[in-house]
Design a protein around this motif. Structure first.
Motif, PDB file in Angstrom:
ATOM      1  N   HIS A  80       0.804  -1.223   0.000  1.00  0.00           N
ATOM      2  CA  HIS A  80       0.000   0.000   0.000  1.00  0.00           C
ATOM      3  C   HIS A  80       0.835   1.270   0.000  1.00  0.00           C
ATOM      4  O   HIS A  80       0.655   2.134  -0.839  1.00  0.00           O
ATOM      5  N   TYR A 124      -3.600  -2.466   6.813  1.00  0.00           N
ATOM      6  CA  TYR A 124      -3.962  -3.326   5.690  1.00  0.00           C
ATOM      7  C   TYR A 124      -3.717  -4.778   6.082  1.00  0.00           C
ATOM      8  O   TYR A 124      -2.736  -5.088   6.757  1.00  0.00           O
ATOM      9  N   LYS A 125      -4.627  -5.658   5.662  1.00  0.00           N
ATOM     10  CA  LYS A 125      -4.534  -7.075   5.992  1.00  0.00           C
ATOM     11  C   LYS A 125      -4.037  -7.834   4.768  1.00  0.00           C
ATOM     12  O   LYS A 125      -4.607  -7.722   3.679  1.00  0.00           O
ATOM     13  N   TYR A 165     -10.187  -6.994   2.756  1.00  0.00           N
ATOM     14  CA  TYR A 165     -10.861  -5.835   3.343  1.00  0.00           C
ATOM     15  C   TYR A 165     -12.276  -6.233   3.729  1.00  0.00           C
ATOM     16  O   TYR A 165     -12.843  -7.177   3.189  1.00  0.00           O
ATOM     17  N   LYS A 166     -12.828  -5.495   4.674  1.00  0.00           N
ATOM     18  CA  LYS A 166     -14.175  -5.775   5.173  1.00  0.00           C
ATOM     19  C   LYS A 166     -15.104  -4.662   4.715  1.00  0.00           C
ATOM     20  O   LYS A 166     -14.770  -3.480   4.850  1.00  0.00           O
ATOM     21  N   ALA A 167     -16.248  -5.057   4.177  1.00  0.00           N
ATOM     22  CA  ALA A 167     -17.201  -4.056   3.684  1.00  0.00           C
ATOM     23  C   ALA A 167     -18.614  -4.621   3.733  1.00  0.00           C
ATOM     24  O   ALA A 167     -18.820  -5.831   3.776  1.00  0.00           O
ATOM     25  N   TRP A 212     -15.812 -10.140   4.585  1.00  0.00           N
ATOM     26  CA  TRP A 212     -14.444 -10.014   4.100  1.00  0.00           C
ATOM     27  C   TRP A 212     -14.411 -10.281   2.604  1.00  0.00           C
ATOM     28  O   TRP A 212     -15.043 -11.202   2.110  1.00  0.00           O
ATOM     29  N   LYS A 260      -8.912  -8.345  -2.451  1.00  0.00           N
ATOM     30  CA  LYS A 260      -8.453  -7.381  -3.462  1.00  0.00           C
ATOM     31  C   LYS A 260      -7.612  -8.087  -4.509  1.00  0.00           C
ATOM     32  O   LYS A 260      -7.137  -7.461  -5.441  1.00  0.00           O
TER      33      LYS A 260
END
Length: 165
Positions: free
Chosen positions: A51, A77-78, A88-90, A102, A105
């Motif tokens: 990132h 960042y995971k 990422y969680k959304a 989860w 990307k």
């Protein structure tokens, strides 16, 4: 990475070296690599987070969505240890009661192969073709950006030290 270049195994150290340290940074063929020994398994990946180039050395290890991940200490960042996948969680904003989930990307961090042979630890650099985002911080341009950021940070620390006098 150059897919035409033959893979080479690099001796990293003895397994016992990792019993206490758990992590080690090495430079192999000009590439900065983080080796992690976690739950009796070895992992290797590019040292700088894809990132923004922060070092992953002090990142926490967490299980996320049934995968072991390193969490970048700078921006959280995971990154999965085994694949280098960014997670990422959304939640779906179109759904009123959407539960966050989860998501992937895709592969963002280059991971490398670690082998243990008679208590000796070896790393083979990835030769997977194509660009992975963490590759940027292994280029001269990426390294120059990291140096510039470090110099700026060092200058800020020097200025703050003067204020305390």
């Amino acid at each position: 990475m150059d897919k035409n270049k033959p893979s080479r195994m690099y001796f990293i150290g003895k397994k016992e070296d990792f019993d206490q340290a758990k992590r080690m940074i090495v430079t192999l063929d000009g590439r900065d690599i983080l080796i992690i020994y976690h739950q009796r398994t070895f992992y290797a990946m590019d040292l700088q987070c894809y990132h923004a180039g922060s070092s992953l050395e002090l990142g926490d290890i967490e299980e996320i969505n049934k995968k072991l991940c390193i969490v970048c200490p700078k921006h959280k960042y995971k990154i999965t240890l085994a694949e280098g996948e960014g997670l990422y969680k959304a939640a779906n904003p179109a759904e009123k009661l959407s539960t966050p989930q989860w998501f992937s990307k895709g592969i963002k961090q280059r991971v490398h192969k670690v082998m243990e042979v008679d208590e000796d630890i070896f790393v083979t650099l990835s030769n997977c073709p194509g660009w992975v985002e963490s590759d940027y911080y292994q280029t001269e341009k990426g390294r120059a950006e990291l140096r510039k950021a470090q110099e700026s940070k060092d200058g800020d620390e020097d200025a703050n030290a003067d204020e305390d006098v």
